[in-house]
Design a protein around this motif. Structure first.
Motif, short mmCIF file in Angstrom:
data_model
loop_
_atom_site.label_atom_id
_atom_site.label_comp_id
_atom_site.label_asym_id
_atom_site.label_seq_id
_atom_site.Cartn_x
_atom_site.Cartn_y
_atom_site.Cartn_z
N GLY A 158 0.56 -1.07 -0.07
CA GLY A 158 -0.12 -0.06 0.05
C GLY A 158 1.04 0.65 0.14
N GLU A 159 2.30 1.23 -0.09
CA GLU A 159 2.85 2.24 0.42
C GLU A 159 3.22 2.93 -0.99
OE1 GLU A 159 6.19 1.05 2.68
OE2 GLU A 159 5.32 1.40 4.57
N GLU A 160 3.78 3.90 -0.74
CA GLU A 160 4.47 4.48 -2.47
C GLU A 160 5.51 4.91 -2.27
OE1 GLU A 160 5.23 8.98 -4.67
OE2 GLU A 160 4.39 9.07 -2.42
N LYS A 161 5.87 4.08 -3.94
CA LYS A 161 6.96 3.50 -4.00
C LYS A 161 7.84 4.57 -5.28
CE LYS A 161 6.56 -0.71 -2.56
NZ LYS A 161 5.02 -0.16 -1.94
N ILE A 162 8.72 3.71 -5.19
CA ILE A 162 9.97 5.62 -6.56
C ILE A 162 10.99 4.19 -6.79
CG2 ILE A 162 11.74 7.54 -6.15
CD1 ILE A 162 9.88 8.65 -4.22
N ASP A 163 11.12 4.45 -8.43
CA ASP A 163 12.01 3.46 -8.62
C ASP A 163 13.41 4.01 -8.31
OD1 ASP A 163 10.85 1.29 -9.50
OD2 ASP A 163 10.16 2.14 -11.29
N VAL A 164 14.70 3.91 -7.84
CA VAL A 164 15.43 4.96 -7.83
C VAL A 164 16.61 3.99 -8.59
CG1 VAL A 164 17.88 5.35 -5.76
CG2 VAL A 164 15.44 5.05 -5.05
N GLN A 165 17.62 5.03 -10.01
CA GLN A 165 18.33 4.62 -10.96
C GLN A 165 20.48 4.64 -9.56
OE1 GLN A 165 17.33 6.95 -13.29
NE2 GLN A 165 16.62 5.21 -14.63
N VAL A 166 20.72 3.78 -9.60
CA VAL A 166 21.83 3.73 -8.57
C VAL A 166 22.78 4.28 -9.77
CG1 VAL A 166 23.62 2.78 -7.16
CG2 VAL A 166 21.21 2.23 -6.95
N LEU A 167 23.27 5.57 -9.78
CA LEU A 167 24.50 5.46 -11.46
C LEU A 167 25.91 5.40 -10.20
CD1 LEU A 167 23.02 8.95 -12.40
CD2 LEU A 167 21.85 6.24 -12.59
N ARG A 168 26.49 5.21 -11.23
CA ARG A 168 28.32 5.15 -10.90
C ARG A 168 29.19 6.22 -10.33
NH1 ARG A 168 29.37 -0.18 -13.55
NH2 ARG A 168 27.79 -0.79 -14.99
N TYR A 169 28.28 7.00 -10.97
CA TYR A 169 28.86 8.73 -9.97
C TYR A 169 27.75 9.41 -9.52
CZ TYR A 169 26.51 10.76 -13.87
OH TYR A 169 25.18 10.80 -14.93
N ASP A 170 28.13 10.50 -8.45
CA ASP A 170 26.86 11.11 -7.76
C ASP A 170 26.50 11.61 -9.15
OD1 ASP A 170 25.36 12.64 -6.31
OD2 ASP A 170 27.38 12.81 -4.70
N PRO A 171 25.61 11.79 -9.33
CA PRO A 171 24.29 13.25 -9.24
C PRO A 171 24.00 14.33 -9.23
CG PRO A 171 22.68 11.62 -8.89
CD PRO A 171 24.16 10.52 -8.51
N LEU A 172 24.76 14.55 -7.22
CA LEU A 172 24.50 15.65 -7.06
C LEU A 172 24.76 16.86 -7.87
CD1 LEU A 172 23.26 14.62 -3.20
CD2 LEU A 172 21.79 15.06 -5.66
N PRO A 173 26.32 16.67 -8.33
CA PRO A 173 26.99 18.57 -8.72
C PRO A 173 26.96 18.43 -9.04
CG PRO A 173 28.49 16.42 -7.64
CD PRO A 173 27.27 15.89 -7.62
N PHE A 174 25.90 18.21 -10.25
CA PHE A 174 25.35 18.73 -11.63
C PHE A 174 23.78 18.72 -11.53
CE2 PHE A 174 29.86 16.54 -12.38
CZ PHE A 174 30.29 17.93 -12.95
N SER A 175 22.66 18.28 -10.53
CA SER A 175 21.75 18.50 -10.48
C SER A 175 20.88 20.50 -10.28
CB SER A 175 21.63 17.37 -9.48
OG SER A 175 21.30 16.41 -9.73
N LEU A 176 20.27 19.93 -10.81
CA LEU A 176 19.40 21.29 -10.97
C LEU A 176 17.84 21.99 -10.46
CD1 LEU A 176 19.94 24.11 -10.67
CD2 LEU A 176 19.89 24.14 -13.77
N ALA A 177 17.08 22.39 -9.47
CA ALA A 177 16.00 22.24 -10.36
C ALA A 177 15.17 21.14 -9.67
CB ALA A 177 15.50 22.94 -10.87
N GLY A 178 15.73 20.25 -9.01
CA GLY A 178 15.15 18.66 -8.15
C GLY A 178 15.36 18.04 -9.69
#
Length: 314
Positions: free
Chosen positions: A260-280
């Motif tokens: 019953g819980e909401e699910k989210i798919d997580v793509q586990v990347l070979r590198y950290d995507p956060l440094p280049f992420s923007l606006a979510g």
């Protein structure tokens, strides 16, 4: 450094260079403006011209020389600033500098006819090279080791190796400067070519996909794949949101919960995507690389989402 030594070091250790003969007589102006050489590289003849006139208008004289001899001519330069090298590459004007830099589009056919052995072919990017590629794609020039470290948290040694490897592959160029003359300032000569070749070497950034229960951590993670594409275009968002995470943080995102819980798919990347992420959202290149399916509807959405990216080619 002589022309022959440069060609031996960089391209072909069997290259030979001699004085040019057998061309139609040149005008007195052109004949007095250049010292001309004939180089034999990878089985192909190239005319190399050293401008000795020491006056303005070098590019126009080169164009006139090429027209007079009826084939492209590579310029032999004492040196070339990063801006001049970039301009020469954009105009596809071949050059060799005494410092050992070269760009010879005349060799493209010869290189295709003599492909390097498998052991010399560049392999797909490592995670640090993937992040260095993204840094060079988006960063403001000149690009530096310090800039890459600041953007990604990479170690000094890792940043140095990653940028040097991109230069060795011919994806970026650099000039040396600083107090000791050893600091490298990198630049991308042609963003479209950089994107095209980098896309071939980048590889699939997704190591695995986890389906987890929605949580504050997953909700805060940047959207990727079709979810990011929907945020950048008119594409209808998928029912289940897809987000991206680096390998180091993937373990903190939780596991599948009750039905019953909401699910989210997580793509586990070979590198950290956060440094280049923007606006979510992940950056545009990572979005493109994480869209797992393609049809005309998705292709149209990609063209719309990436229309402002100067480097993008469908």
């Amino acid at each position: 450094m002589t022309i022959e030594r440069i060609l031996h070091r960089v391209i072909d250790d069997a290259a030979v260079v001699g004085e040019l003969d057998g061309v139609a007589p040149l005008s007195p102006f052109l004949a007095s403006s250049f010292d001309l050489y004939q180089a034999r590289v990878l089985g192909q003849d190239i005319i190399v011209a050293e401008d000795v006139a020491d006056t303005d208008g070098a590019e126009k004289r080169l164009q006139a020389l090429a027209k007079a001899v009826g084939e492209p001519v590579a310029a032999y330069l004492r040196s070339a600033t990063p801006a001049r090298r970039k301009d020469l590459m954009k105009s596809r004007q071949g050059f060799i500098t005494r410092e050992g830099d070269l760009y010879l589009p005349q060799l493209a056919i010869a290189l295709q006819a003599n492909p390097p052995s498998e052991s010399l072919r560049p392999r797909g990017f490592s995670p640090s090279q993937q992040q260095a590629f993204l840094y060079c794609l988006y960063g403001r020039e000149p690009l530096t080791q310090e800039g890459l470290r600041e953007a990604t948290g990479m170690s000094a040694a890792g940043a140095s190796r990653a940028l040097s490897s991109l230069a060795d592959m011919g994806l970026v160029d650099y000039t040396a400067g600083g107090r000791t003359g050893r600091k490298r300032y990198y630049f991308v000569p042609d963003k479209k070519e950089f994107f095209r070749r980098g896309r071939e070497l980048f590889g699939d950034p997704v190591k695995r996909i986890l389906t987890v229960s929605a949580s504050p951590l997953t909700t805060a993670s940047p959207s990727s794949g079709l979810s990011a594409l929907a945020m950048r275009s008119d594409l209808v968002a998928p029912k289940r949101r897809t987000v991206a995470a680096g390998s180091a943080s993937a373990g903190d995102l939780g596991k599948s919960g009750d039905d019953g819980e909401e699910k989210i798919d997580v793509q586990v990347l070979r590198y950290d995507p956060l440094p280049f992420s923007l606006a979510g959202m992940v950056d545009p290149f990572t979005m493109l690389a994480t869209v797992g399916e393609k049809d005309e509807r998705i292709s149209m959405a990609l063209r719309k989402a990436l229309e402002d990216c100067e480097w993008y080619e469908d």
